[in-house]
Design a protein around this motif. Sequence first.
Motif, PDB file in Angstrom:
ATOM      1  N   GLU A 196     -69.996  12.212  80.823  1.00  0.00           N
ATOM      2  CA  GLU A 196     -68.749  13.229  81.291  1.00  0.00           C
ATOM      3  C   GLU A 196     -67.722  14.121  80.249  1.00  0.00           C
ATOM      4  O   GLU A 196     -67.020  15.032  79.787  1.00  0.00           O
ATOM      5  CB  GLU A 196     -67.464  12.161  81.900  1.00  0.00           C
ATOM      6  CG  GLU A 196     -67.701  11.862  83.265  1.00  0.00           C
ATOM      7  CD  GLU A 196     -66.797  11.147  84.406  1.00  0.00           C
ATOM      8  OE1 GLU A 196     -65.887  11.752  84.878  1.00  0.00           O
ATOM      9  OE2 GLU A 196     -67.374   9.852  83.568  1.00  0.00           O
ATOM     10  N   ARG A 199     -69.763  16.987  78.229  1.00  0.00           N
ATOM     11  CA  ARG A 199     -69.264  18.384  79.307  1.00  0.00           C
ATOM     12  C   ARG A 199     -68.062  18.177  78.942  1.00  0.00           C
ATOM     13  O   ARG A 199     -68.133  20.112  78.331  1.00  0.00           O
ATOM     14  CB  ARG A 199     -69.167  17.685  80.238  1.00  0.00           C
ATOM     15  CG  ARG A 199     -70.816  18.145  81.134  1.00  0.00           C
ATOM     16  CD  ARG A 199     -70.871  18.114  82.802  1.00  0.00           C
ATOM     17  NE  ARG A 199     -69.993  16.553  83.740  1.00  0.00           N
ATOM     18  CZ  ARG A 199     -71.140  15.328  84.005  1.00  0.00           C
ATOM     19  NH1 ARG A 199     -72.319  16.165  83.865  1.00  0.00           N
ATOM     20  NH2 ARG A 199     -70.094  14.808  84.408  1.00  0.00           N
ATOM     21  N   ALA A 200     -66.707  17.357  78.521  1.00  0.00           N
ATOM     22  CA  ALA A 200     -65.931  17.690  78.137  1.00  0.00           C
ATOM     23  C   ALA A 200     -65.848  18.520  76.723  1.00  0.00           C
ATOM     24  O   ALA A 200     -65.060  19.275  76.483  1.00  0.00           O
ATOM     25  CB  ALA A 200     -64.440  16.429  78.678  1.00  0.00           C
ATOM     26  N   ARG A 202     -68.355  19.967  75.080  1.00  0.00           N
ATOM     27  CA  ARG A 202     -69.129  21.207  74.934  1.00  0.00           C
ATOM     28  C   ARG A 202     -67.417  21.961  75.709  1.00  0.00           C
ATOM     29  O   ARG A 202     -67.773  23.417  75.400  1.00  0.00           O
ATOM     30  CB  ARG A 202     -70.274  21.561  75.284  1.00  0.00           C
ATOM     31  CG  ARG A 202     -71.134  20.325  75.483  1.00  0.00           C
ATOM     32  CD  ARG A 202     -72.899  20.792  75.804  1.00  0.00           C
ATOM     33  NE  ARG A 202     -72.660  20.307  77.546  1.00  0.00           N
ATOM     34  CZ  ARG A 202     -72.741  19.104  77.678  1.00  0.00           C
ATOM     35  NH1 ARG A 202     -73.230  17.980  76.753  1.00  0.00           N
ATOM     36  NH2 ARG A 202     -72.519  18.751  79.141  1.00  0.00           N
ATOM     37  N   ALA A 203     -66.834  21.739  76.958  1.00  0.00           N
ATOM     38  CA  ALA A 203     -65.775  22.959  77.174  1.00  0.00           C
ATOM     39  C   ALA A 203     -64.916  23.046  76.291  1.00  0.00           C
ATOM     40  O   ALA A 203     -64.943  24.383  76.467  1.00  0.00           O
ATOM     41  CB  ALA A 203     -65.396  22.636  78.898  1.00  0.00           C
ATOM     42  N   LEU A 204     -64.378  22.413  76.036  1.00  0.00           N
ATOM     43  CA  LEU A 204     -63.538  22.649  74.727  1.00  0.00           C
ATOM     44  C   LEU A 204     -63.914  22.756  73.375  1.00  0.00           C
ATOM     45  O   LEU A 204     -63.084  23.790  72.687  1.00  0.00           O
ATOM     46  CB  LEU A 204     -62.572  20.868  74.359  1.00  0.00           C
ATOM     47  CG  LEU A 204     -62.257  20.676  74.952  1.00  0.00           C
ATOM     48  CD1 LEU A 204     -61.635  19.149  75.201  1.00  0.00           C
ATOM     49  CD2 LEU A 204     -60.677  21.019  75.841  1.00  0.00           C
ATOM     50  N   LYS A 206     -66.857  25.156  73.450  1.00  0.00           N
ATOM     51  CA  LYS A 206     -66.769  26.795  73.639  1.00  0.00           C
ATOM     52  C   LYS A 206     -65.075  27.367  73.108  1.00  0.00           C
ATOM     53  O   LYS A 206     -64.976  28.829  72.920  1.00  0.00           O
ATOM     54  CB  LYS A 206     -67.018  26.921  74.932  1.00  0.00           C
ATOM     55  CG  LYS A 206     -68.439  26.550  75.352  1.00  0.00           C
ATOM     56  CD  LYS A 206     -68.616  27.117  76.704  1.00  0.00           C
ATOM     57  CE  LYS A 206     -69.815  26.055  77.053  1.00  0.00           C
ATOM     58  NZ  LYS A 206     -70.559  26.155  78.270  1.00  0.00           N
ATOM     59  N   LYS A 207     -63.820  27.209  73.550  1.00  0.00           N
ATOM     60  CA  LYS A 207     -62.784  27.084  73.437  1.00  0.00           C
ATOM     61  C   LYS A 207     -62.027  27.187  72.436  1.00  0.00           C
ATOM     62  O   LYS A 207     -61.662  28.951  71.379  1.00  0.00           O
ATOM     63  CB  LYS A 207     -61.361  26.648  73.810  1.00  0.00           C
ATOM     64  CG  LYS A 207     -61.836  27.118  75.875  1.00  0.00           C
ATOM     65  CD  LYS A 207     -60.476  26.097  76.205  1.00  0.00           C
ATOM     66  CE  LYS A 207     -60.795  26.131  78.017  1.00  0.00           C
ATOM     67  NZ  LYS A 207     -60.248  25.441  78.516  1.00  0.00           N
TER      68      LYS A 207
END
Length: 235
Positions: A196, A199-200, A202-204, A206-207
């Motif tokens: 988790e 994933r969190a 990597r998602a952040l 990207k932004k």
Amino acid sequence: MTLIAGLVAVITLYLLLQTLRTASPALLARMGRKAGGVACLAIAAFTGIRGELAVAIPLGLFGAGLLGWSPGGLDRLGLGGLFGGRMGSGGARSRLVELEEDRDTGRLSGRFIAGPYAGRSLDEFEVPQLAEMISYLDSGSAVLLENYLDRRLPAWRQHAQRDAAGRQRRAAASTKMTEEEAYQILGLQPGAGRDEIGRAHRALMKKLHPDQGGSTYLAARVNEAKDTLLRTHHG
């Protein structure tokens, strides 16, 4: 020759666009006045050659005023409000800032005429202090303050960027991130697993990654949050 001329024109246009993109509002205003002055003088010369002196003379005086060649400049023509603050003889005024230029030495001085620093000279403040004030001023006052800083220290923008980056690094280094902060930054609940967290993160990223136009400081905080939580799991 045609190909070479075309390449020169493209390169020149590119450099001009880059200059305009990074130029301050104060610099753009000065460039606009000079371009307008040159255009008015050219049209005045053309109409004068044709014998239309009734048009050529006032147009020529106006162009000379834009270029600052006439005593009193724009103010004598009643056009002092063009391109920014209200112009005076060798100076400019906005709601909060007043500038005055010594026509003999070219030295630019200024003072605050309203607000918490009313009556104080701009020379009393350090350059970083004035640079920080710009974002809190109205647009007209900000333009005049940038104009003053451009004259006082042409490289003030680079200095301001380095100072801001240094403050961010010192702030990040002075406090060690807690697990609670790390969970909040990544948007996770306490006890989240390694998958988790990954994933969190990597998602952040990207932004927020600088390569995507994000913030270097925020990206560093996201990385620190991931490292903090992974160290906890490892422990």
